[in-house]
Write a protein that holds these residues in place. Sequence first.
Motif, short mmCIF file in Angstrom:
data_model
loop_
_atom_site.label_atom_id
_atom_site.label_comp_id
_atom_site.label_asym_id
_atom_site.label_seq_id
_atom_site.Cartn_x
_atom_site.Cartn_y
_atom_site.Cartn_z
N LEU A 1 -10.56 1.82 41.80
CA LEU A 1 -9.25 0.50 42.88
C LEU A 1 -8.72 0.04 41.84
O LEU A 1 -7.90 -0.88 42.05
N ALA A 2 -8.97 -0.28 40.51
CA ALA A 2 -8.40 -0.78 39.57
C ALA A 2 -7.09 -1.02 40.09
O ALA A 2 -6.18 -0.25 40.25
N PRO A 3 -6.08 -1.94 39.62
CA PRO A 3 -4.24 -1.98 39.62
C PRO A 3 -4.04 -1.59 38.43
O PRO A 3 -4.05 -0.81 37.86
N LEU A 4 -2.72 -0.84 39.17
CA LEU A 4 -2.13 0.77 37.94
C LEU A 4 -1.52 -0.77 36.67
O LEU A 4 -0.71 -1.66 37.20
N ASN A 5 -1.49 0.17 35.51
CA ASN A 5 -0.99 -0.61 34.32
C ASN A 5 0.46 -0.32 34.05
O ASN A 5 0.26 1.53 33.94
N THR A 6 0.89 -1.30 34.67
CA THR A 6 2.53 -0.77 34.05
C THR A 6 3.25 -1.02 33.14
O THR A 6 4.37 -1.35 33.33
N ARG A 7 2.76 -1.90 32.28
CA ARG A 7 2.35 -2.47 30.91
C ARG A 7 4.11 -0.98 30.27
O ARG A 7 3.00 -0.19 30.34
N VAL A 8 4.29 -1.90 29.11
CA VAL A 8 5.04 -1.20 28.22
C VAL A 8 3.35 0.06 26.72
O VAL A 8 2.97 -1.20 26.63
N ALA A 9 3.57 0.85 26.56
CA ALA A 9 2.22 1.14 25.73
C ALA A 9 2.59 0.77 24.11
O ALA A 9 4.33 1.96 24.11
N LYS A 10 3.11 -0.65 24.05
CA LYS A 10 3.10 0.06 22.38
C LYS A 10 2.32 0.96 21.16
O LYS A 10 3.05 1.15 20.51
N ASN A 11 0.97 1.53 21.93
CA ASN A 11 0.87 2.21 21.01
C ASN A 11 0.44 4.04 21.76
O ASN A 11 -0.24 3.38 22.48
N VAL A 12 0.32 4.85 21.15
CA VAL A 12 0.08 6.33 22.06
C VAL A 12 -0.83 7.10 21.38
O VAL A 12 -0.94 7.30 20.16
N ILE A 13 -2.22 7.20 21.56
CA ILE A 13 -3.10 8.52 20.96
C ILE A 13 -2.64 9.50 21.58
O ILE A 13 -3.32 9.27 22.89
N PHE A 14 -2.70 10.78 21.24
CA PHE A 14 -2.22 11.91 21.96
C PHE A 14 -3.12 12.67 21.51
O PHE A 14 -3.12 13.41 20.50
N PHE A 15 -5.03 13.69 22.17
CA PHE A 15 -5.39 14.02 21.38
C PHE A 15 -5.47 15.25 22.12
O PHE A 15 -5.25 15.89 23.33
N VAL A 16 -5.22 16.34 21.47
CA VAL A 16 -5.91 17.66 21.63
C VAL A 16 -7.41 18.81 21.11
O VAL A 16 -6.88 19.14 20.09
N GLY A 17 -7.12 19.03 22.50
CA GLY A 17 -8.53 19.74 21.63
C GLY A 17 -7.82 21.45 21.48
O GLY A 17 -7.69 22.14 23.54
N ASP A 18 -7.65 22.10 21.17
CA ASP A 18 -7.32 23.91 21.13
C ASP A 18 -8.08 24.20 21.28
O ASP A 18 -8.91 24.53 21.24
N GLY A 19 -7.38 25.26 21.86
CA GLY A 19 -8.10 25.99 22.96
C GLY A 19 -9.12 25.25 24.12
O GLY A 19 -10.89 26.14 24.59
N MET A 20 -10.04 24.05 23.92
CA MET A 20 -10.11 23.67 25.21
C MET A 20 -10.06 23.90 26.33
O MET A 20 -9.81 22.96 27.57
N SER A 21 -10.38 25.25 27.24
CA SER A 21 -10.85 25.06 28.66
C SER A 21 -11.98 24.10 28.91
O SER A 21 -12.24 24.02 28.70
N ILE A 22 -11.06 24.52 30.73
CA ILE A 22 -11.98 23.51 31.54
C ILE A 22 -13.40 23.71 31.66
O ILE A 22 -14.40 23.09 31.99
#
Length: 510
Positions: A57-78
């Motif tokens: 229920l926290a308010p949506l964060n609509t600030r500019v993202a100064k930093n981005v960290i993008f993680f990918v698990g290769d082959g990480m199925s559900i």
Amino acid sequence: MSLYHLILNAVVLLCIVGTSGQNVNTLNNINASPVAADENNPNYWIQQAQFTLRSKLAPLNTRVAKNVIFFVGDGMSITTLAATRAYLGQKYGLTGEEVTLSFETFPFTGLAKTYCVNENVADSACSGTAYLSGVKNNVGTLGVSAAVAHRDCYAQLNRNNTFTGIMDWAQKAGKATGLVTNMRVTHATPAAAYANSANRHWEADLDQPEDALRCDDIAKQLVRGEVGSKINVILGGGRGNFFSKHERDAEDERGHREDGVDLIREWIFRKERMGGKPTYVYKRNDLLMINEKDYDNVLGLFTRSHMPNNYDTPRDKPSLSEMTQKAIQILSQNRNGYFLFVEGGRIDLAHHASRAHIALDETAELARAVEAAMRMVNLEETLIVVTADHSHTMTYSGHSRRGADILGVADLKHATDHLRFTILSYANGPGFKPTSHDHRHNLKYDDIGDMKYRYPSMVPTHRELHAGDDVAVFAKGPWAHLFSGNYEQNYIPHAIAYAACMGPGLTICK
């Protein structure tokens, strides 16, 4: 104390255990509910659901993202995620199914469709191109449009067929950029961040046929390319692709280049010429001892090829978590923020070998890396996205009792031939064992407890193959709500760019 507060205390306790230092305790990857006895009480489930509701229920964060960290698990199925929860929980005395991985606590989740232009099941090259550049293309190709057929160097050289992506967009926005992987840094997934290649396997000139040598190999593009040459932090394996096959490195291993070029020395020279403060490392301690105030560019190549599995990593090789933390420390010195791409690639290799135990352990290590990152950043200004490139054929079945060993066998009552079967298995792969006298292979002859055990496969193939189902996307931080719903995989970088005010498309700033 109310049941609501019991749940809250349990979650908080598990989040704060072992938080000192850089090494992340495995327990930090999970959030669990109170003891299972409470599950017999309807109020337990009601209060648990109410707790989850309150957290959303926290308010949506609509600030500019100064930093981005993008993680990918290769082959990480559900399915891999669900099995890893049980794997981690059971290591700490829980039944396991109730456990939540670090990034599964993120408030926004979506599903990405992974098919490629010419095939219904993706590989890491076309999927990497989609989620890093925003364009779908053909299997086996990197950073080139679907107009480029696999291995067509001539078509690759046509500038109309190539493009850059989110790594380039971040650099042009004045952000520091980084790349971390436990695979070769020239392998398909990381290469999709900076390379244009008609063949994902052209990692060094020695891998190219003669008629393709006019196209720069991927290692050369990382050092000399428009995007690759500007990446500030590069950590992973694949050292052999950067120096000659006639030379040996400090660990007495030969290179994998035929042109005689030393791309490691060239990388240092180029960075110095650009006014940077570079350093090259190949040992864990040298990486951990780097003072981020002294260096703004770091190249770490710790193995000749892929890095070792997490469970048997030598003491002189860094873990994925350690590389992630050091990259964040260095990149954080940039006042304009940073973009960091992190791949947990050995999940995929384990699945290809039908080694489910290792795949789950590697997924747990990715969860450790995500949690380590979360503790280091301000989530009010840092967007973290976690996803996979494609799925695998591992299944999780059997109707076993709650808390049954996820790596073990299912209840016998369900098999009509009265032979045991594993809870985890594969639709295809090298785990296939031929039957005799019309009977299924008897598992009593197998050492299922072996970490390298190949789980049963229905169809014999040399390598277990990818699957075509959607993959999960988890997001936390500014504009994380953009990642809800179901969408094409190539939507992901456009949503990241919008949140971080970078790239040529629509952003929050324009």
